[in-house]
Motif scaffolding. Structure first.
Motif, short mmCIF file in Angstrom:
data_model
loop_
_atom_site.label_atom_id
_atom_site.label_comp_id
_atom_site.label_asym_id
_atom_site.label_seq_id
_atom_site.Cartn_x
_atom_site.Cartn_y
_atom_site.Cartn_z
N ALA A 298 0.83 -1.21 0.00
CA ALA A 298 0.00 0.00 0.00
C ALA A 298 0.87 1.26 0.00
CB ALA A 298 -0.93 -0.01 1.21
N GLY A 299 1.92 1.27 0.83
CA GLY A 299 2.78 2.44 0.90
C GLY A 299 3.51 2.70 -0.40
N THR A 300 4.01 1.63 -1.03
CA THR A 300 4.70 1.78 -2.30
C THR A 300 3.74 2.24 -3.39
OG1 THR A 300 6.16 -0.04 -1.63
CG2 THR A 300 6.22 0.61 -3.93
N CYS A 301 2.52 1.74 -3.35
CA CYS A 301 1.49 2.15 -4.30
C CYS A 301 1.21 3.65 -4.18
CB CYS A 301 0.22 1.34 -4.04
SG CYS A 301 -1.24 1.94 -4.94
N ALA B 87 -0.30 -8.92 -8.79
CA ALA B 87 1.08 -8.85 -9.26
C ALA B 87 1.15 -8.75 -10.78
CB ALA B 87 1.85 -10.07 -8.78
N TYR B 88 0.31 -9.52 -11.46
CA TYR B 88 0.36 -9.54 -12.92
C TYR B 88 -0.13 -8.22 -13.50
CZ TYR B 88 0.67 -14.41 -11.55
OH TYR B 88 1.05 -15.57 -10.93
N VAL B 89 -1.18 -7.67 -12.91
CA VAL B 89 -1.70 -6.38 -13.38
C VAL B 89 -0.65 -5.28 -13.15
CG1 VAL B 89 -3.46 -4.60 -12.98
CG2 VAL B 89 -4.11 -7.02 -13.04
N ALA B 90 0.01 -5.30 -12.00
CA ALA B 90 1.06 -4.31 -11.72
C ALA B 90 2.20 -4.44 -12.72
CB ALA B 90 1.58 -4.48 -10.29
N HIS B 91 2.59 -5.67 -13.04
CA HIS B 91 3.67 -5.89 -14.00
C HIS B 91 3.25 -5.45 -15.41
CE1 HIS B 91 5.97 -9.13 -11.49
NE2 HIS B 91 6.06 -7.91 -10.99
N MET C 130 -0.68 -0.09 -13.00
CA MET C 130 0.21 -0.51 -11.92
C MET C 130 -0.42 -0.26 -10.55
SD MET C 130 3.94 1.04 -10.90
CE MET C 130 3.14 2.53 -10.27
N VAL C 131 -1.04 0.91 -10.39
CA VAL C 131 -1.70 1.24 -9.11
C VAL C 131 -2.83 0.26 -8.83
CG1 VAL C 131 -3.12 2.97 -7.94
CG2 VAL C 131 -1.04 3.67 -9.14
N ALA C 132 -3.62 -0.07 -9.86
CA ALA C 132 -4.70 -1.04 -9.69
C ALA C 132 -4.16 -2.39 -9.23
CB ALA C 132 -5.48 -1.19 -11.00
N GLY C 133 -3.03 -2.79 -9.80
CA GLY C 133 -2.41 -4.04 -9.39
C GLY C 133 -1.94 -4.00 -7.95
N PHE C 134 -1.32 -2.90 -7.53
CA PHE C 134 -0.87 -2.75 -6.15
C PHE C 134 -2.06 -2.83 -5.18
CE2 PHE C 134 3.26 -0.91 -7.54
CZ PHE C 134 4.08 -1.56 -6.64
N ILE C 135 -3.14 -2.15 -5.52
CA ILE C 135 -4.31 -2.14 -4.63
C ILE C 135 -4.87 -3.55 -4.48
CG2 ILE C 135 -6.69 -1.33 -4.38
CD1 ILE C 135 -5.78 1.27 -5.75
N THR C 136 -4.99 -4.27 -5.61
CA THR C 136 -5.50 -5.64 -5.57
C THR C 136 -4.61 -6.53 -4.71
OG1 THR C 136 -6.39 -5.35 -7.81
CG2 THR C 136 -6.19 -7.60 -6.99
N ALA C 137 -3.30 -6.40 -4.90
CA ALA C 137 -2.37 -7.22 -4.12
C ALA C 137 -2.42 -6.86 -2.64
CB ALA C 137 -0.95 -7.04 -4.66
N SER C 138 -2.60 -5.58 -2.32
CA SER C 138 -2.66 -5.14 -0.92
C SER C 138 -3.82 -5.79 -0.19
CB SER C 138 -2.76 -3.61 -0.84
OG SER C 138 -1.64 -2.99 -1.41
N PHE C 139 -4.99 -5.81 -0.83
CA PHE C 139 -6.17 -6.43 -0.21
C PHE C 139 -5.95 -7.93 0.02
CE2 PHE C 139 -8.59 -2.66 -1.68
CZ PHE C 139 -9.21 -2.35 -0.48
N ARG C 140 -5.35 -8.56 -0.96
CA ARG C 140 -5.11 -10.00 -0.83
C ARG C 140 -4.14 -10.28 0.34
NH1 ARG C 140 -1.36 -13.67 -4.85
NH2 ARG C 140 -1.36 -15.55 -3.53
N ARG C 141 -3.04 -9.55 0.39
CA ARG C 141 -2.04 -9.79 1.44
C ARG C 141 -2.56 -9.38 2.82
NH1 ARG C 141 0.98 -13.46 -1.10
NH2 ARG C 141 1.63 -12.71 -3.15
N SER C 142 -3.46 -8.41 2.86
CA SER C 142 -4.03 -8.01 4.14
C SER C 142 -4.85 -9.15 4.75
CB SER C 142 -4.90 -6.77 3.96
OG SER C 142 -5.47 -6.36 5.18
N LYS C 143 -5.62 -9.84 3.93
CA LYS C 143 -6.40 -10.98 4.42
C LYS C 143 -5.47 -12.12 4.85
CE LYS C 143 -10.47 -10.01 1.54
NZ LYS C 143 -11.33 -10.50 0.43
N GLU C 144 -4.38 -12.33 4.11
CA GLU C 144 -3.46 -13.41 4.45
C GLU C 144 -2.74 -13.14 5.77
OE1 GLU C 144 -0.81 -13.78 1.19
OE2 GLU C 144 -2.25 -14.80 -0.12
#
Length: 797
Positions: free
Chosen positions: A262-265, A534-538, A780-794
């Motif tokens: 989230a911070g990097t995003c 990750a894929y969307v960010a890449h 890239m921002v959309a990918g970061f946001i998606t990954a942040s939500f996933r990792r937050s649940k994990e």
């Protein structure tokens, strides 16, 4: 007074919080609740003081020196609110505010995850406490009264009804050079006003106003997002030190991962919003100029991105029972991200970059300068010292060798490439500390090979499996991407006209990353959509690189004089200057240009005006935005007489060379004033133009210059009689390191005056596929946001 009291109480509560959390960490009973009360008290004091400052800005409380220096009664509400953070004091206050708010979220987050809270919140509260010291009354408080230090206030900002009072006559002064009158504000005048029952707010009715370069919509968006990113960088730092304190390195990566993402995003979005601001409004003609202040925020972002990839390796290898990979690297990168944010702050706030960047703040004073060094030094010692303290244990327990064809090694290699890029940018940015600067070619040439490596690894790391991948399987998975990449690269070479070897390789690597990630993202979209991040960010990164390649290698630019009513063909477009339209009560002018592209006719209206703030000519471009290209028009100068244009014009940047009648003329650099504060505040200043002329085996050094004494810019030409050359300045843009010059022959003299004509000089350029830069960033921002939500649940598992 109330604001300073709130900040002081917040600081005391912050120190109390650090102590209570430390005692809790050491095992003392009944201190955790006191720690939480202390942090909530600190946050409430910070939020209350920020609200008070905003209220004071909106109600024009000019008794505060900060508000007088950066605000004005004639600003629209949005821009008026943005003056909250227009100067050093307010920007530190904004950083402190976001740190307090993020701390409240972090407190709730850590309280639900075992014994994490005392260790993380102790470090985070220490960061907040140091920020509160920075905005304390002794350093950079925005609540310090205007009369505490002697200052001169322009008479036009004073209520005229009080100027005839006998008690005030000894405080009124005249500057004959600037033809202005001032009132000397200080403790003596304040006492005189109090004796006459006059409040400061009744006496001062207008502030200095906001710098015209900042009077834009993006001023309301870019800084808050940037300082949110700065505030969030303290979270991974706190997690890393919490792990070091406990000497346990397994769980922290899972807990810190959503915060790092989230911070990097947020920080990355802020950086590119600044780039878009520069491109669309400030007239720089591009979105990135490798300015030291721009670079200083880019470096911690790059390091943050590198940490994401190595932390992912540690997390994944732990899940697969293979031990913890790259533990030392993860600790170092998480700590360095925050330290580099502090280093960025030191560079931009200490005055060191004053001669190298117009973006930088003026010198803050010795006390603040020393505190910035202490702030940076202390947290560097804490962070790096903690790693050194645990180094032996880390080396004994976390050292592994990787298989060449493994995702672990690919991700680590990508992180190394990112760190190399960060080092290059940091070295160039830090050059002014050692009394030198570097050219933009330094960054471009050194970072191009790194961008190529990152592009290939962007795709390859996705194809490789954890631990080991068979070569045959790798080829089978990559066939579509390889074939598509080759086809697209050939099209770019033969149709797009890209011929440079390094640019071709960059096209190849960026396209490969795009096709690999797009193919896998398409497959995942049918299943677990939460895994798309990750894929969307890449994909976003690869689109960004392709956009950079297109704009950097194929932008076309031409300066042209447009005579009113006459059609001129420029870069495949037919341009006609049809006149100007005043707006904003006649203070600004739309310079209207008809642009015909085929059968399509549109109007662009770049803006020119003389800013009352500093009596300087200001310019704003206008852009015809398209999917495949932008047609960019930036005004340079305007004249209503052809007589003023006799000679050969040229717009030059540092290092540019032009030829005129057998003479080679080189623009070396601007000679900026030693004290940048006069330039930024509208005072008297001079800017020289360092030029070298090579003619008949001799070199001539000259310096035409611009002088501003408060009545607007006055340009002073130079004549080199031995070279039969006169050089005149027609326009200057020190922000973009760009000057418009007019070269003429002394012996030929001026031709007879002709009938007045309206002539608008513009820089027209075509930016092919620049839309890919902005689309790439948003993706890239959309990918970061998606990954942040996933990792937050994990992190809860």
């Amino acid at each position: 007074m109330i604001g300073n009291i709130l900040l002081t109480l917040g600081l005391l509560a912050g120190v109390f919080t650090v102590i209570m959390y430390y005692l809790t960490y050491r095992g003392y009973q009944n201190t955790l609740s006191l720690s939480r009360i202390g942090f909530h008290t600190t946050a409430v004091m910070v939020i209350a003081s920020a609200a008070l400052l905003l209220y004071s800005v909106l109600t024009h409380q000019y008794q505060y020196k900060y508000i007088y220096n950066y605000s004005g009664s004639d600003l629209p509400t949005g821009l008026l609110m943005s003056t909250f953070y227009a100067g050093q004091e307010g920007s530190f206050m904004l950083w402190t505010f976001f740190t307090a708010v993020i701390g409240l979220i972090l407190l709730d987050y850590t309280s639900k995850r075992g014994d994490l809270e005392p260790r993380v919140m102790m470090i985070f509260s220490l960061v907040l406490s140091f920020l509160l010291i920075m905005v304390s009354p002794l350093l950079k408080s925005p609540f310090n009264f205007i009369w505490l230090e002697n200052d001169f206030i322009d008479l036009k900002n004073i209520n005229q009804a009080f100027l005839s009072l006998p008690a005030l006559q000894s405080f009124i002064f005249t500057d004959p050079q600037a033809n202005k009158q001032f009132v000397q504000m200080g403790k003596e005048l304040h006492a005189a006003l109090v004796a006459n029952n006059i409040s400061i707010n009744d006496f001062i009715i207008q502030g200095k106003g906001l710098n015209p370069l900042l009077q834009n919509f993006w001023m309301q968006i870019h800084p808050p997002i940037l300082f949110t990113g700065f505030a969030m960088s303290a979270v991974p730092f706190s997690f890393a030190l919490a792990a070091i304190l406990k000497n346990e390195y397994r769980d922290w990566v899972k807990q810190a991962m959503p915060w790092i993402l989230a911070g990097t995003c947020v920080l990355g979005l802020a950086i590119m919003l600044g780039g878009y601001w520069a491109y669309g409004v400030l007239g720089w003609g591009g979105y990135w100029g490798w300015d030291p202040v721009e670079n200083s925020s880019l470096v911690p972002w790059i390091v943050g991105v590198a940490s994401i990839h190595t932390i992912l390796v540690q997390k994944k290898t732990q899940e697969k029972g293979g031990g913890s990979r790259f533990v030392k690297t993860n600790l170092i990168l998480s700590i360095m991200t925050f330290i580099l944010v502090l280093y960025s702050t030191f560079l931009t706030r200490s005055g060191i970059l004053g001669d190298a960047s117009v973006h930088s703040f003026a010198e803050p004073g010795m006390a603040v300068y020393l505190f910035l060094i202490i702030f940076l030094g202390l947290f560097t010692v804490i962070g790096i010292g903690g790693i050194v303290y645990r180094w032996k244990f880390l080396t004994e327990h976390f050292t592994f060798e990787e298989n060449v064809l493994s995702r672990e090694l690919a991700l680590f290699t990508g992180s190394v490439a990112l760190i190399a890029a960060a080092i290059i940018v940091a070295v160039g940015t830090s050059a002014p500390i050692f009394g030198t600067t570097v050219q933009t070619s330094f960054y471009n040439e050194l970072n191009l090979p790194i961008a190529i490596i990152i592009g290939f690894l962007n795709g390859m790391s996705i194809l490789l499996k954890w631990k080991h991948t068979e070569g045959k399987q790798l080829w089978k998975q990559s066939q579509f991407a390889v074939i598509s990449t080759v086809v697209l690269t050939l099209l770019v070479i033969f149709i797009g006209g890209v011929h440079g070897l390094m640019l071709i390789i960059l096209t190849l690597s960026s396209s490969f990353a795009f096709f690999v990630n797009t193919e896998i993202a398409y497959k995942i979209f049918k299943g677990k959509k939460t895994h798309l991040g990750a894929y969307v960010a890449h994909i976003g990164i690869s689109l960004f690189l392709i956009g950079v390649l297109a704009t950097a290698g194929h932008s076309q630019q031409k300066q042209v004089d447009l005579v009113k009513g006459q059609k001129v063909n420029v870069l495949g477009h037919e341009l006609t200057f049809v006149g100007y339209t005043p707006f904003d009560n006649g203070k600004k002018y739309h310079m209207n240009i008809e642009v015909k592209d085929g059968n399509n006719v549109r109007v662009v209206s770049p803006i020119m005006f003389i800013a009352e703030f500093n009596n300087s000519l200001m310019r704003e471009p206008d852009i015809l935005v398209g999917l495949t290209k932008d047609f960019y028009v930036a005004p340079v100068s305007y004249s209503d007489s052809q007589e003023n244009q006799q000679g050969t014009p040229a717009t030059m940047k540092g290092g540019d060379k032009v030829s005129f009648e057998g003479k080679e003329i080189t623009f070396n650099k601007f000679v900026l004033p030693k004290d940048m504060s006069a330039m930024q505040s509208g005072g008297k200043f001079r800017i020289g133009v360092d030029i070298t002329i090579a003619y008949k085996g001799k070199d001539y050094k000259v310096e035409p210059y611009m002088e501003n004494e408060g009545q607007g810019p006055v340009y002073f030409p130079v004549e080199i009689k031995d070279a039969d050359l006169k050089i005149s300045i027609t326009a200057m843009n020190a922000t973009n390191a760009e000057v418009s010059l007019l070269f003429s022959s002394i012996s030929k003299g001026q031709s007879a005056a002709t009938a007045p004509k309206e002539i608008l000089t513009i820089d027209a350029s075509i930016k092919p596929f620049i839309s890919l830069v902005w689309i790439g960033v948003l993706t890239m921002v959309a990918g970061f946001i998606t990954a942040s939500f996933r990792r937050s649940k994990e992190s809860l598992v």
